[in-house]
Structures are given as C-alpha cells and as structure tokens.
Design a protein around this motif. Sequence first.
Motif, mmCIF file in Angstrom:
data_model
loop_
_atom_site.group_PDB
_atom_site.id
_atom_site.type_symbol
_atom_site.label_atom_id
_atom_site.label_comp_id
_atom_site.label_asym_id
_atom_site.label_seq_id
_atom_site.Cartn_x
_atom_site.Cartn_y
_atom_site.Cartn_z
ATOM 1 N N ASN A 249 -5.977 -59.935 -35.320
ATOM 2 C CA ASN A 249 -4.884 -60.873 -35.074
ATOM 3 C C ASN A 249 -4.160 -60.593 -33.785
ATOM 4 O O ASN A 249 -3.173 -61.245 -33.464
ATOM 5 N N GLY A 250 -4.607 -59.605 -33.075
ATOM 6 C CA GLY A 250 -3.964 -59.264 -31.816
ATOM 7 C C GLY A 250 -5.052 -58.854 -30.846
ATOM 8 O O GLY A 250 -6.213 -58.696 -31.230
ATOM 9 N N GLN A 251 -4.704 -58.660 -29.607
ATOM 10 C CA GLN A 251 -5.714 -58.331 -28.613
ATOM 11 C C GLN A 251 -6.448 -57.057 -28.997
ATOM 12 O O GLN A 251 -5.849 -56.086 -29.445
ATOM 13 N N VAL A 252 -7.753 -57.083 -28.788
ATOM 14 C CA VAL A 252 -8.572 -55.926 -29.128
ATOM 15 C C VAL A 252 -8.470 -54.943 -27.967
ATOM 16 O O VAL A 252 -8.844 -55.261 -26.839
ATOM 17 N N THR A 253 -7.951 -53.752 -28.231
ATOM 18 C CA THR A 253 -7.708 -52.815 -27.132
ATOM 19 C C THR A 253 -8.765 -51.732 -27.017
ATOM 20 O O THR A 253 -8.826 -51.048 -26.002
ATOM 21 N N GLY A 254 -9.570 -51.544 -28.057
ATOM 22 C CA GLY A 254 -10.585 -50.499 -27.965
ATOM 23 C C GLY A 254 -11.810 -50.874 -28.780
ATOM 24 O O GLY A 254 -11.684 -51.420 -29.879
ATOM 25 N N ARG B 155 2.870 -49.453 -34.586
ATOM 26 C CA ARG B 155 2.790 -50.008 -33.247
ATOM 27 C C ARG B 155 1.326 -50.280 -32.961
ATOM 28 O O ARG B 155 0.456 -49.927 -33.731
ATOM 29 N N ALA B 156 1.052 -50.866 -31.818
ATOM 30 C CA ALA B 156 -0.316 -51.251 -31.493
ATOM 31 C C ALA B 156 -1.222 -50.034 -31.362
ATOM 32 O O ALA B 156 -0.800 -48.973 -30.932
ATOM 33 N N ALA B 157 -2.499 -50.234 -31.712
ATOM 34 C CA ALA B 157 -3.510 -49.218 -31.453
ATOM 35 C C ALA B 157 -4.007 -49.410 -30.027
ATOM 36 O O ALA B 157 -4.113 -50.542 -29.553
ATOM 37 N N ARG B 158 -4.299 -48.304 -29.327
ATOM 38 C CA ARG B 158 -4.622 -48.427 -27.911
ATOM 39 C C ARG B 158 -6.044 -48.046 -27.553
ATOM 40 O O ARG B 158 -6.573 -48.520 -26.568
ATOM 41 N N CYS B 159 -6.633 -47.134 -28.297
ATOM 42 C CA CYS B 159 -7.966 -46.678 -27.920
ATOM 43 C C CYS B 159 -8.633 -46.110 -29.161
ATOM 44 O O CYS B 159 -7.957 -45.636 -30.069
ATOM 45 N N VAL B 160 -9.963 -46.179 -29.195
ATOM 46 C CA VAL B 160 -10.680 -45.685 -30.369
ATOM 47 C C VAL B 160 -11.983 -45.045 -29.905
ATOM 48 O O VAL B 160 -12.588 -45.483 -28.926
ATOM 49 N N LYS B 161 -12.375 -43.954 -30.580
ATOM 50 C CA LYS B 161 -13.618 -43.278 -30.209
ATOM 51 C C LYS B 161 -14.294 -42.725 -31.459
ATOM 52 O O LYS B 161 -13.627 -42.060 -32.265
ATOM 53 N N TRP B 162 -15.593 -42.967 -31.588
ATOM 54 C CA TRP B 162 -16.380 -42.317 -32.627
ATOM 55 C C TRP B 162 -16.566 -40.845 -32.246
ATOM 56 O O TRP B 162 -16.691 -40.510 -31.078
ATOM 57 N N CYS C 84 -10.236 -51.630 -32.430
ATOM 58 C CA CYS C 84 -8.831 -51.483 -32.790
ATOM 59 C C CYS C 84 -8.042 -52.443 -31.921
ATOM 60 O O CYS C 84 -8.478 -52.789 -30.819
ATOM 61 N N GLY C 85 -6.906 -52.879 -32.415
ATOM 62 C CA GLY C 85 -6.181 -53.875 -31.651
ATOM 63 C C GLY C 85 -4.685 -53.745 -31.746
ATOM 64 O O GLY C 85 -4.153 -52.849 -32.412
ATOM 65 N N THR C 86 -4.004 -54.676 -31.091
ATOM 66 C CA THR C 86 -2.550 -54.628 -31.072
ATOM 67 C C THR C 86 -1.965 -55.107 -32.390
ATOM 68 O O THR C 86 -0.756 -55.059 -32.576
#
Lengths: 404, 150
Positions: A52-57, A97-104, A70-72
């Motif tokens: 529902n928000g911009q995908v940031t990672g 708050r928004a998520a900013r980055c994601v890593k496996w 992950c997204g805002t």
Amino acid sequence: MAYHSFLLEPISCHAWNKDRTQIALCPNNHDVHIYKKAGNSWTKTHELKEHNGQVTGIDWAPESNRIVTCGTDRNAYVWTLKGDVWKPTLVILRINRAARCVKWSPKENKFAVGSGSRLISVCYFEQENDWWVCKHIKKPIRSTILCLDWHPNNILLAAGSCDFKCRIFSAYIKEVEEKPAPTPWGSKMPFGEVMFESTGTAGWVHGVCFSDSGNRVAWASHDSTVAVAEGGKSAVVTSLTSETLPLLCVTFITENSLVAAGHDCYPALFVYDAGKGAITFGGKLDVPKQSAQKGMTARERFQNLDKKATSDTKEAVLESLHKNSISQISLLDGGKAKCTKFCTTGMDGGMAIWDVKVKLIMYIFCFVQFSWATVIPNKMPKLLKSFLLSSLFVSVFNSPSNLP
Amino acid sequence: MARNTLPSRFRGLDIDEYDENRFVDEQDEAAEQQGPDGAEVDALLRRGEMITAFHIALRNPPINSKNPAVKERAQAVVLRVLTSFKSSDIEPAVKSLDRNGVDLLMKYIYRGFEKPSDNSSAILLQWHEKAFAVGGLGSIVRVLTARKSV
C-alpha cells in the motif's frame, strides 16, 4: 557496457534472480514489476501488487527463489512462485514507521529489515506456527536504518544509519542456527550485540558492504566520504574524503577494491591498501562522451562571460551513462571476491550493466603500490596517475562487451 | 503538505523537543579549543608573514566549543587574515594546506558569507574559488553536513 532505460521515473530498488535472466524492480510506485530477458530486450512478466506504499527494498534469494519486499506501508511480504504466479505472505514487522531496506541472509533462513522506527527487524520462519516471526534490534540505534548487509557467516549484520554511524550487530537466532565460531569482529555474539560502531565520519550512512571474507566492512556516507574498517582486536578504520558529491551505494568487487556510485551519476573505483592503511581513488568507470569539442563562437563566449562570469567551455550536459543519481549497485557475476559484472540502477529509470576486468584491478593496485614504494619527486605521481587513468579508459573501451 | 494552505498557527510548540528518544549529538570536551591567538596573528600580519599567519589562524578551530563568543572571535581572526591577502597570493596559500585544512578553510569561508560586510564578500568569493578548485564539491558537502561547525 550496456544500458537499458526501463522507465522515465526513478527505479526505487531492484533485485536479480539466480541466473540473472529476470530482474524485479519497483517503478517508484506500490508495485514490483518482474522483467524477463528476451534476447536483446526486456519483457514484463509479472506484476506484484500487494503493498500500500512505495516499495523501498527488494531482495531475491538465489537458492530458494523467494522474493522479499518491504515498503513504506510498514509491511514486508515474502513472495513464493507457485506455478506461474507469485504468492505473497505477510510478515508482521511490528514497526510504526516505513521500512527502508531488506536483505536475505546468506543461508536464506532469515532476513533483516531496516526501518524508520530506529530498529532492525530480523525475521525467521517458525515451522510449528507456519509464519514469519521477527525479533528487534533496538539499542543503540538513534535514527533510521538506511542500508544493511550480511556477513558470510549468516550471523553478523552491518547496518548504516542516519545517526551517522555504521554498526555491526549480531543477529544470532538460536531457533534456526548453531552457535557461531569467533570472527575478527568478536567471539561472543548474543542477539543484538554491537560488535563494531564507527566513529569519525559525519553524514548519513547511505551504503554498507561486507567484503567477501567478512573481515572488512566499507560504508559510504553523506559527507562525501568512503571508509573501510578491518575487524581485529581494535577495529582499524581508514576513510577517504572525496571531492565528489556523496556516494549512495558501495560494494566490494575484490577483497581490496570497491566500486561506489552516487549523486555524481558514475561508478567510481576505490582501492584499499591494508598495509598502508589508505584508500585511494582508482578512477571513474564510465564511458566518456565521444563528442568532439565544438569551437565556441565569440558570441557564445561573451554570453557565457555575461551569464556565468566564466569563459569555461564545459557544456552543461552530463557526460555519464546514467543521467541522474545512481541509487543501487548489485553484483551480477563473480561475487564479492572476483566480480566481473555489476549492475547499477538510478533515478533516471535506467539500468546499466558494467564489465570489470579483474586484471585491470590488479594492474591499478600494483601501480598504486609501485608509486608509494619508490621515491618519486613531487611532479611524477601526477604523470603516473594520468597515465593510469588514460590506460584505464583505453582498456575499458577495448573490453569486448559480451552483452547486448 | 503545503504549509501555506493548511492553518498551522496552532503549532506553537516544537513537539520533537519533548520526545524522550530524540537524537542528541555527542558532547565532546571542548577544553583545548580556544580558537587561534589573535595577538600572535596580528603581529605576523604586521610583519608581512602572510602564510604563517594563515596557518596559525587555522589552528585550534573551536569546533566542539559551545561558547558562541569563542567562535565569533575565531571567525574574526580568520576573516582578518583572509582579507589581508593579495589576490595573487591566495592560490599558493590554499595549495599549502592538506585535505582537512581545505575543509576547515571552507567552513570559515561559509561562516564569513553569513555576515557579509563591505569588502568581505568579494575576497571571500576569490578564496572560495581557489579552495573549490582543490577541495571540489566534497568539501562544500562537508561544510553542509558537519554537525560541529566552526
């Protein structure tokens, strides 16, 4: 060198699949588009609409073929391919708050999400309840986490944050893994322990990267510096203040050299010399424009003098491949030890694939060593450096591009 | 959101100040940093030793100090040195500095821009041009992002 313009909008983030035939990217909206390579062109095969928000990672796990986004909208989804459709699974991150980055993680049994709630959520799959559970790393983070990178041992996590620090945390989850062996960063690694915290550089940390062995971590910060820390009894930090605009992303391509890119729109090479404890700028890795130098008419010269108080003949046109800031670098071939190809995406909506000649890196490295070792009068290094840079451009030009 | 379309006069309080978790800069000790010695610099300027005066003026910057008077005094000293240079001498003076020196010089230059006086802007612009040629955009970015400025 190959450049493909996907969109006119910035590409927020991207991830490649294992064999580099598909790329998942976010075209600056709530979706993730997956493009498949077809000969010379890219066709869109899937649209992942759930956020529902911009995908940031976005991160694509190579072995298990799962995508985590992950997204805002404060959510993360794990997507698995069922037949020809990607099915999402919501992960409750418990952030406000928004998520900013994601890593496996390297073993793909957990992933970490950095967010604006000043914490990192480390998520792992709980078999008996059949859902993803997350644990929080809170202290001593004081501001948004902008970037993450995992250590090859699957336990340590480097995080760059807006509180001007790069830290290495332990993300050891006893439910899914064994106790880790000691590393140069420390031997006791309970969950959430800070193994290393950087000092000295000001500016938000935009990009962070572990080297292939995990003994070094590099980060790029908003005060136009790039720094490398080496693990050990006392972690040694060396930094380089550069003359360029801030860098947004950084990655190791061999154990001693880094490629970083940012607001200057071109990737740059940096060489780290552990013996001297210094980072040196290795050169721009870009295609200089072939345009001929147009002669300036007298009228143009006076106009320039009037408007800009300078009779400089430099045009106001960017000569780099990317026409706007580069926001993300990903390695395509060779890994962090001997990278031969890497890809950059940026705010101009384009994706460029760059070839790296490993011999070239060794060549530059040797040159740097040589110029330090011998006694050279003051004027000489400049000459050597210009020779070096020109030969770099020549070799990059002549490298046969085996990409469309 | 556009500030001029929504009524926001009720926002008389900065609520972020009352947040317990708000970010506070690290407090470093500022005992040693009193700024350059004004009298020494004056003496050197009178004698005509510009480069030495320049180097001494850039020593001991009051970066960590919270006392505005110390910072004002340091700024005044540095400005005096910068304005007493001839245009042709600026470039060799800038070349004699190392990386950190150029960054510090840029900080003082921008501080000088904040309060322009009759003569200062023109000479500061010349200093800025020469310092920019050496430090590049990075030195200006570091002036903007520095938490502890001069």
